[in-house]
Design a protein around this motif. Structure first.
Motif, PDB file in Angstrom:
ATOM      1  N   ILE A  86      16.129 -19.142  31.000  1.00 29.85           N
ATOM      2  CA  ILE A  86      15.001 -19.877  30.425  1.00 29.85           C
ATOM      3  C   ILE A  86      13.704 -19.154  30.780  1.00 29.85           C
ATOM      4  O   ILE A  86      13.493 -18.752  31.929  1.00 29.85           O
ATOM      5  CB  ILE A  86      15.002 -21.357  30.908  1.00 29.85           C
ATOM      6  N   SER A  87      12.848 -18.991  29.781  1.00 27.78           N
ATOM      7  CA  SER A  87      11.563 -18.322  30.013  1.00 27.78           C
ATOM      8  C   SER A  87      10.529 -19.350  30.478  1.00 27.78           C
ATOM      9  O   SER A  87      10.725 -20.567  30.323  1.00 27.78           O
ATOM     10  CB  SER A  87      11.082 -17.661  28.725  1.00 27.78           C
ATOM     11  N   VAL A  88       9.429 -18.836  31.007  1.00 27.53           N
ATOM     12  CA  VAL A  88       8.338 -19.689  31.474  1.00 27.53           C
ATOM     13  C   VAL A  88       7.836 -20.572  30.319  1.00 27.53           C
ATOM     14  O   VAL A  88       7.624 -21.775  30.487  1.00 27.53           O
ATOM     15  CB  VAL A  88       7.213 -18.795  32.047  1.00 27.53           C
ATOM     16  N   GLU A  89       7.669 -19.976  29.135  1.00 26.62           N
ATOM     17  CA  GLU A  89       7.166 -20.744  27.991  1.00 26.62           C
ATOM     18  C   GLU A  89       8.131 -21.878  27.615  1.00 26.62           C
ATOM     19  O   GLU A  89       7.703 -22.984  27.308  1.00 26.62           O
ATOM     20  CB  GLU A  89       6.960 -19.823  26.789  1.00 26.62           C
TER      21      GLU A  89
ATOM     22  N   CYS B  24      35.175 -23.253  22.233  1.00 27.50           N
ATOM     23  CA  CYS B  24      35.175 -23.055  23.693  1.00 27.50           C
ATOM     24  C   CYS B  24      33.993 -22.185  24.124  1.00 27.50           C
ATOM     25  O   CYS B  24      33.421 -22.415  25.195  1.00 27.50           O
ATOM     26  CB  CYS B  24      36.471 -22.383  24.135  1.00 27.50           C
ATOM     27  N   GLY B  25      33.634 -21.203  23.305  1.00 23.81           N
ATOM     28  CA  GLY B  25      32.489 -20.345  23.642  1.00 23.81           C
ATOM     29  C   GLY B  25      31.212 -21.150  23.750  1.00 23.81           C
ATOM     30  O   GLY B  25      30.402 -20.944  24.664  1.00 23.81           O
ATOM     31  N   LEU B  26      31.027 -22.101  22.823  1.00 19.00           N
ATOM     32  CA  LEU B  26      29.807 -22.929  22.834  1.00 19.00           C
ATOM     33  C   LEU B  26      29.835 -23.922  23.993  1.00 19.00           C
ATOM     34  O   LEU B  26      28.890 -24.008  24.789  1.00 19.00           O
ATOM     35  CB  LEU B  26      29.667 -23.677  21.505  1.00 19.00           C
ATOM     36  N   VAL B  27      30.933 -24.680  24.086  1.00 15.87           N
ATOM     37  CA  VAL B  27      31.020 -25.698  25.148  1.00 15.87           C
ATOM     38  C   VAL B  27      30.986 -25.028  26.521  1.00 15.87           C
ATOM     39  O   VAL B  27      30.329 -25.509  27.448  1.00 15.87           O
ATOM     40  CB  VAL B  27      32.314 -26.536  24.974  1.00 15.87           C
ATOM     41  N   GLY B  28      31.681 -23.881  26.634  1.00 17.22           N
ATOM     42  CA  GLY B  28      31.731 -23.170  27.909  1.00 17.22           C
ATOM     43  C   GLY B  28      30.355 -22.724  28.387  1.00 17.22           C
ATOM     44  O   GLY B  28      30.068 -22.746  29.580  1.00 17.22           O
ATOM     45  N   THR B  29      29.495 -22.324  27.444  1.00 19.38           N
ATOM     46  CA  THR B  29      28.143 -21.887  27.838  1.00 19.38           C
ATOM     47  C   THR B  29      27.398 -23.038  28.519  1.00 19.38           C
ATOM     48  O   THR B  29      26.723 -22.846  29.535  1.00 19.38           O
ATOM     49  CB  THR B  29      27.350 -21.412  26.599  1.00 19.38           C
ATOM     50  N   LEU B 153      20.065 -29.962  24.975  1.00 21.30           N
ATOM     51  CA  LEU B 153      21.180 -29.638  25.887  1.00 21.30           C
ATOM     52  C   LEU B 153      20.757 -28.553  26.875  1.00 21.30           C
ATOM     53  O   LEU B 153      21.102 -28.585  28.056  1.00 21.30           O
ATOM     54  CB  LEU B 153      22.401 -29.145  25.096  1.00 21.30           C
ATOM     55  N   PHE B 154      19.987 -27.608  26.369  1.00 20.19           N
ATOM     56  CA  PHE B 154      19.450 -26.509  27.182  1.00 20.19           C
ATOM     57  C   PHE B 154      18.558 -27.074  28.296  1.00 20.19           C
ATOM     58  O   PHE B 154      18.668 -26.691  29.463  1.00 20.19           O
ATOM     59  CB  PHE B 154      18.664 -25.630  26.204  1.00 20.19           C
ATOM     60  N   PHE B 215      19.082 -19.094  25.768  1.00 18.71           N
ATOM     61  CA  PHE B 215      20.286 -19.928  25.729  1.00 18.71           C
ATOM     62  C   PHE B 215      20.961 -19.847  24.358  1.00 18.71           C
ATOM     63  O   PHE B 215      22.185 -19.765  24.268  1.00 18.71           O
ATOM     64  CB  PHE B 215      19.871 -21.365  26.055  1.00 18.71           C
ATOM     65  N   LYS B 216      20.129 -19.853  23.304  1.00 17.95           N
ATOM     66  CA  LYS B 216      20.684 -19.826  21.941  1.00 17.95           C
ATOM     67  C   LYS B 216      21.471 -18.521  21.721  1.00 17.95           C
ATOM     68  O   LYS B 216      22.579 -18.529  21.206  1.00 17.95           O
ATOM     69  CB  LYS B 216      19.532 -19.931  20.928  1.00 17.95           C
TER      70      LYS B 216
END
Lengths: 213, 270
Positions: A86-89, B24-29, B153-154, B215-216
């Motif tokens: 995660i970036s600061v922004e 699984c790749g998405l949920v696992g992340t 979620l992130f 994250f994306k």
């Protein structure tokens, strides 16, 4: 002054341990409340009840405005994974979660708000850096930007000077006076002299009881 | 290799691999970012209890496993959130209880006892056409869920307590991810088996995290790595006559090693 929130006879705690007993507390517009007390006395628990993170076991918490957009919060110990991507922004943008909800996309205007906030607090040059690359004091500044980006009605600060260097600490305390013209502030601190100098009223939380100083 | 694609069972296996690999790749992340990897291990092993009970009652084993996986997932999260139990202890309890129940019910089932090894280590070549459709439905649901909600979620994965102060539907999103995780685990059983399912949820996101990116980007990369490793493993297992689950995991490990090697040569920054 209009009342923002009220705690009426609140009991709260964790598992079988009751930390707050019969607490009454009122926050009005323009208030600056300093919260002091010994470690384990219930200061952070009081903040969690105010923020709605900990439901009361007895009594009630009454919000006069929707709780969703009421608070900006600077936690005491922001433990996070230093490798988190995660970036600061992005951290600052996460302060708009209540405003955007879970469906709405973030716009250029939202990003501009986050950048303005970082600019105002001297963190603009770090905007694209990962949060894990910053020092403790820089992280605290970024989290302050996150707390303020939504222009909240109430700013909740839990030991805000933790990890902050002396130079920024002084600037930060002068800033609080300015922020208090726009929002109410509840600040927990061990530093009694600072709390007395800044806050308009001081409450002491000890052994589960809340008393006005 | 082209000859393999002429077999219906292999095409089923390939589609299933791609669909479940993406999910699984998405949920696992999310699981890796939230540091709840071992909850998924507990859920996987607990689901074996449902599988055994379903066999005993003459019901669909996958349905039994899915119900137990969901029950275990919500029980672990609820009981540990209340502070009454330690999360690691709960995982251990559900892990062992599920395995014990599964073994007992399969032992008690009269007549033919199913081959336990195929559930413990997986056999992707036994995937049926109906399971491919089930995987398609689940894969599509997971992709849609992450497209719509990847940002909140992130933020939850980064700082859950802070996100809760915003009073948005955090619990609802966490419930959604938990359901995705439990169902992914059940569908993944045929691919990798109960013992190796955890590798699907951890190795591709770990590889994705080795590269800088948000994250994306990590979600997309993790899904891509998961698909690439599974397809490579599937073909390798068929050509070399090796167990599919173990071969897929080995391919993931090779990709991880290649990623480390790239890092040493300065091509990948972390």
């Amino acid at each position: 002054m209009e009342t923002i929130l009220e705690l009426r006879g609140v009991d709260a705690g964790y598992d079988r341990h009751l930390v707050l007993r019969g607490v009454h507390f009122t926050l009005r517009e323009g208030d600056f409340v300093g919260v002091i007390g010994p470690n384990g006395g219930g200061k952070t628990t009081l903040l969690k009840v105010i923020l709605g993170l900990l439901p009361p076991r007895a009594g009630e918490v009454i919000y006069r405005f929707p709780a969703r957009s009421l608070f900006g919060y600077l936690p005491q110990n922001s433990r996070f994974d230093a490798r988190f991507p995660i970036s600061v922004e992005e951290v600052v943008l996460s302060g708009l979660l209540s405003e955007k909800g879970i469906y709405k996309r973030y716009t250029r205007a939202d990003r501009a708000r986050a950048r303005e906030m970082l600019e105002a607090y001297g963190m603009a040059s770090c905007r694209d850096r990962a949060i894990g690359e910053l020092s403790g004091g820089q992280v605290q500044r970024v989290f302050l930007c996150r707390a303020l980006v939504s222009s909240p009605r109430v700013l909740i600060l839990d030991e805000p000077a933790t990890y902050v260097d002396n130079r920024f600490e002084q600037a930060f305390y002068s800033l609080l006076g300015e922020l208090n013209r726009r929002m109410s502030i509840v600040m927990v601190s061990h530093d009694l002299a600072t709390v007395r100098a800044l806050a308009k009223s001081v409450i002491s939380v000890s052994e589960g009881q809340c008393k006005k100083e | 290799m082209h000859e393999l694609l002429e077999y219906g069972f292999f095409r089923n296996a390939l589609w299933s691999t791609l669909l479940i690999g993406t999910g699984c790749g998405l949920v696992g992340t999310y699981i890796v970012a939230r540091r709840v990897v071992f909850i998924s291990g507990g859920i996987t092993h607990a689901s074996f209890g449902g599988l055994g009970l379903a066999y005993f009652l003459g019901l669909s084993p996958l349905l039994g496993a899915a119900l137990f996986a969901l029950a275990a997932a919500f029980s672990i999260l609820r009981l540990s959130a209340g502070g009454r139990f330690r999360e690691d202890s709960l995982i251990g309890i559900f892990w062992s209880a599920g395995m014990a129940m599964g073994v007992l019910f399969i032992y008690l089932t009269p007549g033919y006892a199913p081959n336990l090894l195929s559930y413990l280590f997986g056999n992707i070549l036994t995937v049926t056409a109906s399971q491919v459709w089930l995987s398609l439905a689940l894969g599509a649901a997971i992709v849609l869920f992450f497209v719509l909600f990847h940002r909140p979620l992130f933020y939850i994965a980064f700082d859950r307590e802070y996100s809760r102060t915003h009073h948005v539907a955090i619990e609802w999103l966490e419930t959604g991810v938990t359901v995705c995780m439990a169902l992914c685990i059940v569908l993944c059983m045929k691919l990798a088996g109960i013992i190796l399912v955890i590798s699907y949820l951890t190795i591709p996101p770990t590889i994705a995290a080795r590269f800088r990116g948000n994250f994306k980007q990590q979600l997309v990369l993790s899904a891509a790595v998961s698909c690439a490793g599974s397809v490579a493993g599937l073909f390798a297992s068929a050509l070399l006559d090796l167990p599919s689950g173990a071969t897929i995991v080995f391919c993931f490990l090779l990709l991880l090693a290649a990623c480390h090697a790239m890092r040493r040569r300065g091509k990948a920054p972390r």
